[in-house]
Write an enzyme that holds these catalytic residues in place. Structure first.
Site, short mmCIF file in Angstrom:
data_model
loop_
_atom_site.label_atom_id
_atom_site.label_comp_id
_atom_site.label_asym_id
_atom_site.label_seq_id
_atom_site.Cartn_x
_atom_site.Cartn_y
_atom_site.Cartn_z
N SER A 15 36.09 32.04 38.74
CA SER A 15 34.99 32.96 38.42
C SER A 15 34.80 33.14 36.91
CB SER A 15 35.20 34.32 39.07
OG SER A 15 34.99 34.22 40.44
N LYS A 61 39.56 43.65 49.04
CA LYS A 61 38.13 43.91 49.28
C LYS A 61 37.89 45.17 50.13
CE LYS A 61 36.82 39.13 48.68
NZ LYS A 61 36.13 37.94 49.14
C1 DHK Z 1 36.71 35.00 45.35
C2 DHK Z 1 35.98 35.71 46.24
O1 DHK Z 1 36.31 35.74 47.51
C3 DHK Z 1 34.76 36.44 45.82
O2 DHK Z 1 34.41 37.40 46.73
C4 DHK Z 1 34.90 36.97 44.42
C5 DHK Z 1 36.44 35.10 43.94
C6 DHK Z 1 35.34 35.88 43.44
C7 DHK Z 1 37.20 34.18 43.07
O3 DHK Z 1 38.01 33.39 43.57
O4 DHK Z 1 37.02 34.24 41.86
O5 DHK Z 1 33.69 37.52 44.01
#
Ligand code: DHK
Length: 260
Positions: A15, A61
């Site tokens: 990300s 989350k």
């Molecule tokens: C992984 C996820 O599952 C997303 O929901 C996030 C992320 C970013 C990642 O691996 O950077 O927004």
């Protein structure tokens, strides 16, 4: 302006590369980093660090959802957020995983989906698939997490007896990060026999799940496209919360073409 992705593990996350590239292309003076959180916390602490918003990943989350003062759209139904912004000392939460995932499979015509795993990402996928009228079954190691999947057919590994063929099999567990299979290999071979597409949410590596699917001559997809689509939506939310106007087409083009 600073943003970050928060989770554990977090080293694998691409990300920061994606968001920082978009900031550069769009000429926005901002930075996106990575934060490895050791244990559950009220996410307000991120604001005290100077962040304007964050992406949340495994395993936080759902706890992030409970930290929110207000949630929007499909996040309410999923009860898990992957995008938060801080506004006037309040936390606003969104879920961009659901639509991000759907953009990846929208061109297929699936009838029956099997999701392996029952965490925050699995919930996002289940809700969007249900909204799109695609029959969805959830399979998880233990029964506790399955109680939050109301209106779905759910099984634990021990109780699972496939009654139908699943054309889309999604691995929503982090098994790929540990280089292991999400369920017993023999059980997986049976399920994959009738599938069209095997989708792993993990990205950037050939997971045992995808390797097995490939050897069963099934189409495979890793989580890269989903990462990009959910990031585009999250980026829009971040910028909107800060009143930053930018070219949305340029954002899409930049993130989609970025070599991850
Ligand atoms: C992984 C996820 O599952 C997303 O929901 C996030 C992320 C970013 C990642 O691996 O950077 O927004």
């Amino acid at each position: 302006m600073q943003f970050a992705v928060v989770g554990n593990p977090i080293n694998h996350s691409l990300s920061p590369l994606l968001h920082n590239y978009a900031f550069e292309v769009l000429g926005i003076n901002a930075f996106y980093g990575r934060y490895c959180l050791d244990k559950e916390k009220d996410f307000r602490f991120l604001q005290t660090l100077g962040l304007k918003g964050a992406n949340i990943t495994i395993p936080f989350k759902e706890i992030a959802f409970s930290s929110c003062d207000e949630t929007f759209g499909i996040a309410k139904k999923i009860q898990a957020v992957n995008t938060i912004v801080f506004c006037n000392n309040k936390i606003f939460g969104y879920n961009t995983d659901a639509m991000g995932f759907y953009e990846c499979i929208a061109s297929f015509k699936f009838k029956n989906t099997l999701i392996l795993g029952a965490g925050g990402s699995a919930k996002a996928l289940a809700c969007i698939l249900q909204e799109k009228n695609i029959d969805t079954t959830i399979l998880n190691r233990s029964s506790e997490r399955l109680t939050s999947f109301r209106g779905f057919e759910t099984y634990t590994f021990d109780s699972f007896k496939p009654k139908k063929a699943y054309d889309l099999i999604i691995n929503a567990t982090p098994s790929g990060l540990e280089n292991s299979f999400p369920i017993h290999k023999e059980q997986l071979i049976e399920i994959l026999k009738q599938a069209q597409l095997a989708f792993d949410l993990v990205y950037g590596r050939e997971t045992p799940f995808l390797q097995l699917a490939q050897s069963s001559k099934i189409l495979i997809q890793d989580g890269k496209d989903m990462l990009v689509y959910q990031a585009i939506l999250a980026f829009e939310i971040f910028m909107q919360s800060q009143g930053v106007v930018f070219d949305k087409n340029l954002l899409r083009e930049a993130m989609k073409n970025f070599e991850l």
